[in-house]
Scaffold this motif. Structure first.
Motif, PDB file in Angstrom:
ATOM      1  N   ARG A  71       0.822  -1.218   0.000  1.00  0.00           N
ATOM      2  CA  ARG A  71       0.000   0.000   0.000  1.00  0.00           C
ATOM      3  C   ARG A  71       0.850   1.259   0.000  1.00  0.00           C
ATOM      4  NH1 ARG A  71      -1.651   2.809   4.464  1.00  0.00           N
ATOM      5  NH2 ARG A  71      -1.087   1.044   5.808  1.00  0.00           N
ATOM      6  N   ARG A  72       1.882   1.297   0.833  1.00  0.00           N
ATOM      7  CA  ARG A  72       2.626   2.526   1.015  1.00  0.00           C
ATOM      8  C   ARG A  72       3.550   2.852  -0.152  1.00  0.00           C
ATOM      9  NH1 ARG A  72       1.734   6.630   3.055  1.00  0.00           N
ATOM     10  NH2 ARG A  72       3.811   7.093   3.899  1.00  0.00           N
ATOM     11  N   GLU A  75       1.569   4.971  -2.500  1.00  0.00           N
ATOM     12  CA  GLU A  75       1.207   6.252  -1.896  1.00  0.00           C
ATOM     13  C   GLU A  75       2.415   7.177  -1.814  1.00  0.00           C
ATOM     14  OE1 GLU A  75      -2.349   4.522   1.024  1.00  0.00           O
ATOM     15  OE2 GLU A  75      -0.414   5.129   1.872  1.00  0.00           O
ATOM     16  N   ILE A  76       3.564   6.653  -1.467  1.00  0.00           N
ATOM     17  CA  ILE A  76       4.774   7.477  -1.364  1.00  0.00           C
ATOM     18  C   ILE A  76       5.207   7.966  -2.743  1.00  0.00           C
ATOM     19  CG2 ILE A  76       7.247   7.367  -0.835  1.00  0.00           C
ATOM     20  CD1 ILE A  76       6.519   5.558   1.542  1.00  0.00           C
ATOM     21  N   ALA A  77       5.114   7.112  -3.737  1.00  0.00           N
ATOM     22  CA  ALA A  77       5.484   7.516  -5.091  1.00  0.00           C
ATOM     23  C   ALA A  77       4.553   8.611  -5.613  1.00  0.00           C
ATOM     24  CB  ALA A  77       5.453   6.299  -6.018  1.00  0.00           C
ATOM     25  N   GLU A  78       3.269   8.497  -5.327  1.00  0.00           N
ATOM     26  CA  GLU A  78       2.319   9.526  -5.771  1.00  0.00           C
ATOM     27  C   GLU A  78       2.571  10.841  -5.055  1.00  0.00           C
ATOM     28  OE1 GLU A  78      -1.499   7.854  -5.089  1.00  0.00           O
ATOM     29  OE2 GLU A  78      -1.458   6.563  -6.872  1.00  0.00           O
ATOM     30  N   ALA A  79       2.849  10.777  -3.757  1.00  0.00           N
ATOM     31  CA  ALA A  79       3.109  12.001  -3.000  1.00  0.00           C
ATOM     32  C   ALA A  79       4.359  12.716  -3.488  1.00  0.00           C
ATOM     33  CB  ALA A  79       3.227  11.676  -1.511  1.00  0.00           C
ATOM     34  N   ALA A  80       5.341  11.940  -3.957  1.00  0.00           N
ATOM     35  CA  ALA A  80       6.589  12.532  -4.452  1.00  0.00           C
ATOM     36  C   ALA A  80       6.508  12.904  -5.933  1.00  0.00           C
ATOM     37  CB  ALA A  80       7.739  11.552  -4.224  1.00  0.00           C
ATOM     38  N   GLY A  81       5.376  12.644  -6.554  1.00  0.00           N
ATOM     39  CA  GLY A  81       5.222  12.964  -7.968  1.00  0.00           C
ATOM     40  C   GLY A  81       5.956  12.016  -8.894  1.00  0.00           C
TER      41      GLY A  81
END
Length: 330
Positions: A71-72, A75-81
């Motif tokens: 899951r993370r 999410e981390i990749a999306e948050a970092a663009g």
């Protein structure tokens, strides 16, 4: 009642692990560092688990780490663009080529009783000309009959692809991770008869975007022509009214188009493939045996016949519109 061969998506529960809680920030930092590491030298779940055990003395199950990392990481990749963004490609449809088909639910006050029915919609991709049929079921007979009605109304058959989701009247099984489908034999014969080239959309929400126009068409028709809930004595009465509604729709412009639906369809109609010389029988014939109670069973319904036919075999042909009447002869 579901009309698709694809089961609904399973909800994945989000599990909470007290043992993992102290290490979540560490795992997040490792996953964040991975965004700048070479693709082949990024942390796997097994490597993360090994580091937690060796460096921090953690005692955690593999499945617990896998659930969290699965899951993370996204999410981390999306948050970092760094995650790819889903986009859409505008389809430029050629006249007389493609179409889309869908079934949707609709409620009707039928002979004084509120009844759930099914709205069949067939929409030409270029002009937006749509043909509709409302039935008591979304079974295969209604599915095929809707096509025959649409072809007759349009005066031809699209020469390109017709887009479908994975409706059970057409598809037995979705072959995993491919566009291939195990088709129902009767549907296969039907599309060969009418020279239909099917295009099966991806299961789930992604597939809905591949035929979004007809998905919207079903909702548009419900809001504008089935609201308030229509009161009719029979579905034939409502289907007869649909013809007038569809005629009125030809004067409508879709979005920012310059021409109306009727003007685009006038250009498209001559480019459709001609109808075959012989019609395809959309009904099914059954030969149930009359039991000792003077009843015959057709699918999930039972019908009474004269007692003199007990022990004999009857021929039963259910109507294509999905109603519960049947002709009987013994």
């Amino acid at each position: 009642m579901r009309c698709s061969a694809v089961p609904p998506p399973r909800r994945t529960p989000r599990r909470h692990s007290p043992r993992l809680e102290p290490f979540k920030k560490t795992i997040d930092q490792w996953l964040l560092d991975d965004l700048e590491a070479p693709p082949k030298q990024r942390h796997t779940v097994q490597r993360i688990l090994a580091r937690l055990q060796q460096e921090l003395g953690a005692e955690i199950a593999y499945s617990t780490v896998w659930d969290y990392v699965h899951r993370r990481r996204q999410e981390i990749a999306e948050a970092a663009g760094a995650a790819p963004v889903a986009g859409f490609v505008i389809r430029h449809n050629q006249p007389g080529m493609d179409a889309e088909v869908d079934f949707g639910e609709a409620w009707v006050d039928l002979a004084g009783e509120r009844t759930k029915c099914y709205l069949f919609a067939f929409r030409l991709a270029y002009s937006g000309k749509a043909v509709h049929r409302i039935t008591a079921s979304c079974g295969q007979e209604a599915f095929l009959d809707g096509h025959v009605h649409a072809f007759r109304t349009l005066g031809g058959i699209p020469a390109g692809q017709i887009r479908y989701d994975n409706l059970s009247p057409a598809v037995f099984r979705v072959i995993r991770k491919s566009r291939s489908r195990e088709e129902h034999p009767r549907w296969h014969d039907f599309r060969q008869h009418y020279s239909i080239t099917p295009f099966y959309c991806e299961p789930g929400l992604r597939g809905a975007h591949e035929k979004g126009r007809v998905e919207g068409q079903v909702g548009y028709w419900r809001r504008n022509y089935l609201t308030p809930v229509p009161r009719v004595d029979s579905l034939d009465e409502l289907n007869d009214a649909f013809a007038a509604f569809e005629q009125a729709e030809e004067s409508r412009r879709i979005g920012m188009r310059i021409r109306t639906i009727g003007q685009d369809f006038a250009h498209e109609a001559p480019l459709l493939l001609p109808l075959p010389g012989e019609a395809f029988e959309t009904g099914l014939a059954f030969t149930p045996r009359v039991d000792r109670y003077g009843m015959v069973a057709v699918r999930v319904c039972r019908y009474s016949v004269p007692v003199r036919y007990i022990g004999r075999w009857s021929t039963t042909s259910p109507p294509a519109n999905g109603s519960r009447r049947a002709s009987r002869s013994a």
